[in-house]
Design a protein around this motif. Structure first.
Motif, PDB file in Angstrom:
ATOM      1  N   MET A   1       0.831  -1.168   0.000  1.00 20.17           N
ATOM      2  CA  MET A   1       0.000   0.000   0.000  1.00 20.17           C
ATOM      3  C   MET A   1       0.891   1.252   0.000  1.00 20.17           C
ATOM      4  N   THR A   2       0.579   2.183  -0.829  1.00 14.73           N
ATOM      5  CA  THR A   2       1.382   3.397  -0.915  1.00 14.73           C
ATOM      6  C   THR A   2       0.743   4.497  -0.082  1.00 14.73           C
ATOM      7  N   THR A   3       1.579   5.401   0.390  1.00 19.06           N
ATOM      8  CA  THR A   3       1.059   6.534   1.159  1.00 19.06           C
ATOM      9  C   THR A   3       0.606   7.614   0.197  1.00 19.06           C
ATOM     10  N   PRO A   4      -0.523   8.211   0.488  1.00 20.39           N
ATOM     11  CA  PRO A   4      -1.012   9.263  -0.424  1.00 20.39           C
ATOM     12  C   PRO A   4      -0.130  10.507  -0.332  1.00 20.39           C
ATOM     13  N   THR A   5       0.085  11.114  -1.458  1.00 20.74           N
ATOM     14  CA  THR A   5       0.850  12.364  -1.470  1.00 20.74           C
ATOM     15  C   THR A   5      -0.137  13.525  -1.489  1.00 20.74           C
ATOM     16  N   HIS A   6       0.154  14.471  -0.692  1.00 22.35           N
ATOM     17  CA  HIS A   6      -0.713  15.641  -0.614  1.00 22.35           C
ATOM     18  C   HIS A   6      -0.033  16.808  -1.301  1.00 22.35           C
ATOM     19  N   ALA A   7      -0.831  17.526  -2.014  1.00 20.21           N
ATOM     20  CA  ALA A   7      -0.301  18.743  -2.620  1.00 20.21           C
ATOM     21  C   ALA A   7      -0.022  19.739  -1.510  1.00 20.21           C
ATOM     22  N   ARG A   8       1.068  20.373  -1.624  1.00 20.10           N
ATOM     23  CA  ARG A   8       1.433  21.343  -0.590  1.00 20.10           C
ATOM     24  C   ARG A   8       0.534  22.570  -0.723  1.00 20.10           C
ATOM     25  N   THR A   9      -0.220  22.842   0.308  1.00 17.75           N
ATOM     26  CA  THR A   9      -1.108  24.000   0.272  1.00 17.75           C
ATOM     27  C   THR A   9      -0.390  25.182   0.899  1.00 17.75           C
ATOM     28  N   PRO A  10      -0.411  26.301   0.237  1.00 17.71           N
ATOM     29  CA  PRO A  10       0.281  27.470   0.797  1.00 17.71           C
ATOM     30  C   PRO A  10      -0.437  27.975   2.043  1.00 17.71           C
ATOM     31  N   GLN A  11       0.345  28.375   2.991  1.00 20.36           N
ATOM     32  CA  GLN A  11      -0.211  28.945   4.219  1.00 20.36           C
ATOM     33  C   GLN A  11      -0.552  30.408   3.943  1.00 20.36           C
ATOM     34  N   ILE A  12      -1.800  30.722   4.046  1.00 20.64           N
ATOM     35  CA  ILE A  12      -2.231  32.101   3.823  1.00 20.64           C
ATOM     36  C   ILE A  12      -2.348  32.768   5.185  1.00 20.64           C
ATOM     37  N   THR A  13      -1.496  33.735   5.394  1.00 25.83           N
ATOM     38  CA  THR A  13      -1.538  34.470   6.659  1.00 25.83           C
ATOM     39  C   THR A  13      -2.242  35.786   6.420  1.00 25.83           C
ATOM     40  N   PRO A  14      -3.020  36.229   7.368  1.00 27.16           N
ATOM     41  CA  PRO A  14      -3.703  37.511   7.171  1.00 27.16           C
ATOM     42  C   PRO A  14      -2.683  38.644   7.145  1.00 27.16           C
ATOM     43  N   THR A  15      -2.934  39.602   6.255  1.00 23.50           N
ATOM     44  CA  THR A  15      -2.019  40.732   6.174  1.00 23.50           C
ATOM     45  C   THR A  15      -2.209  41.608   7.395  1.00 23.50           C
ATOM     46  N   PRO A  16      -1.122  41.939   8.072  1.00 26.69           N
ATOM     47  CA  PRO A  16      -1.266  42.760   9.271  1.00 26.69           C
ATOM     48  C   PRO A  16      -1.674  44.180   8.906  1.00 26.69           C
ATOM     49  N   LYS A  17      -2.402  44.792   9.800  1.00 24.10           N
ATOM     50  CA  LYS A  17      -2.796  46.183   9.583  1.00 24.10           C
ATOM     51  C   LYS A  17      -1.592  47.077   9.832  1.00 24.10           C
ATOM     52  N   LEU A  18      -1.320  47.936   8.908  1.00 18.32           N
ATOM     53  CA  LEU A  18      -0.273  48.936   9.065  1.00 18.32           C
ATOM     54  C   LEU A  18      -0.934  50.244   9.450  1.00 18.32           C
ATOM     55  N   HIS A  19      -0.199  51.109  10.094  1.00 18.70           N
ATOM     56  CA  HIS A  19      -0.727  52.413  10.467  1.00 18.70           C
ATOM     57  C   HIS A  19       0.110  53.489   9.789  1.00 18.70           C
ATOM     58  N   CYS A  20      -0.567  54.438   9.186  1.00 19.18           N
ATOM     59  CA  CYS A  20       0.083  55.509   8.443  1.00 19.18           C
ATOM     60  C   CYS A  20       0.932  56.367   9.383  1.00 19.18           C
ATOM     61  N   ALA A  21       2.165  56.673   8.964  1.00 22.20           N
ATOM     62  CA  ALA A  21       3.061  57.493   9.770  1.00 22.20           C
ATOM     63  C   ALA A  21       2.654  58.964   9.744  1.00 22.20           C
ATOM     64  N   CYS A  22       1.759  59.344   8.864  1.00 22.77           N
ATOM     65  CA  CYS A  22       1.317  60.732   8.761  1.00 22.77           C
ATOM     66  C   CYS A  22       0.029  60.966   9.548  1.00 22.77           C
ATOM     67  N   CYS A  23      -1.009  60.190   9.228  1.00 25.05           N
ATOM     68  CA  CYS A  23      -2.323  60.442   9.826  1.00 25.05           C
ATOM     69  C   CYS A  23      -2.726  59.397  10.861  1.00 25.05           C
ATOM     70  N   GLY A  24      -2.027  58.261  10.901  1.00 17.89           N
ATOM     71  CA  GLY A  24      -2.321  57.238  11.897  1.00 17.89           C
ATOM     72  C   GLY A  24      -3.434  56.275  11.536  1.00 17.89           C
ATOM     73  N   ARG A  25      -4.034  56.437  10.363  1.00 20.21           N
ATOM     74  CA  ARG A  25      -5.116  55.532   9.955  1.00 20.21           C
ATOM     75  C   ARG A  25      -4.578  54.149   9.616  1.00 20.21           C
ATOM     76  N   PRO A  26      -5.320  53.102   9.958  1.00 20.69           N
ATOM     77  CA  PRO A  26      -4.878  51.766   9.569  1.00 20.69           C
ATOM     78  C   PRO A  26      -5.120  51.540   8.076  1.00 20.69           C
TER      79      PRO A  26
END
Length: 80
Positions: A1-26
């Protein structure tokens, strides 16, 4: 019996919120390539350039060489 191969799924990480250095808005990055932006819009980039130009044109500020260093007059006044 062979072991199934899994396609490597990319890890999707949420994009972090950045804050503007001028106005402070995310804001979120428009692209994951390159360095993270400091400003949320072209208006904020323009505003920061204007502020830098005004600060550098102040008397005694540009004479010290770089905007990140105090004028020598302040250093001697504080040391005594």
């Amino acid at each position: 019996m062979t072991t199934p191969t899994h396609a490597r799924t990319p890890q999707i990480t949420p994009t972090p919120k950045l804050h503007c250095a001028c106005c402070g808005r995310p804001f979120t990055r428009s692209s994951g390539r390159g360095p993270a932006p400091l400003y949320c819009s072209a208006d904020c980039r323009t505003q920061i350039r204007i502020r830098q130009r005004v600060w550098l044109n102040r008397p005694g500020y540009a004479a010290s060489g770089t905007p990140n260093h105090w004028d020598a007059r302040f250093e001697t006044a504080c040391a005594s």
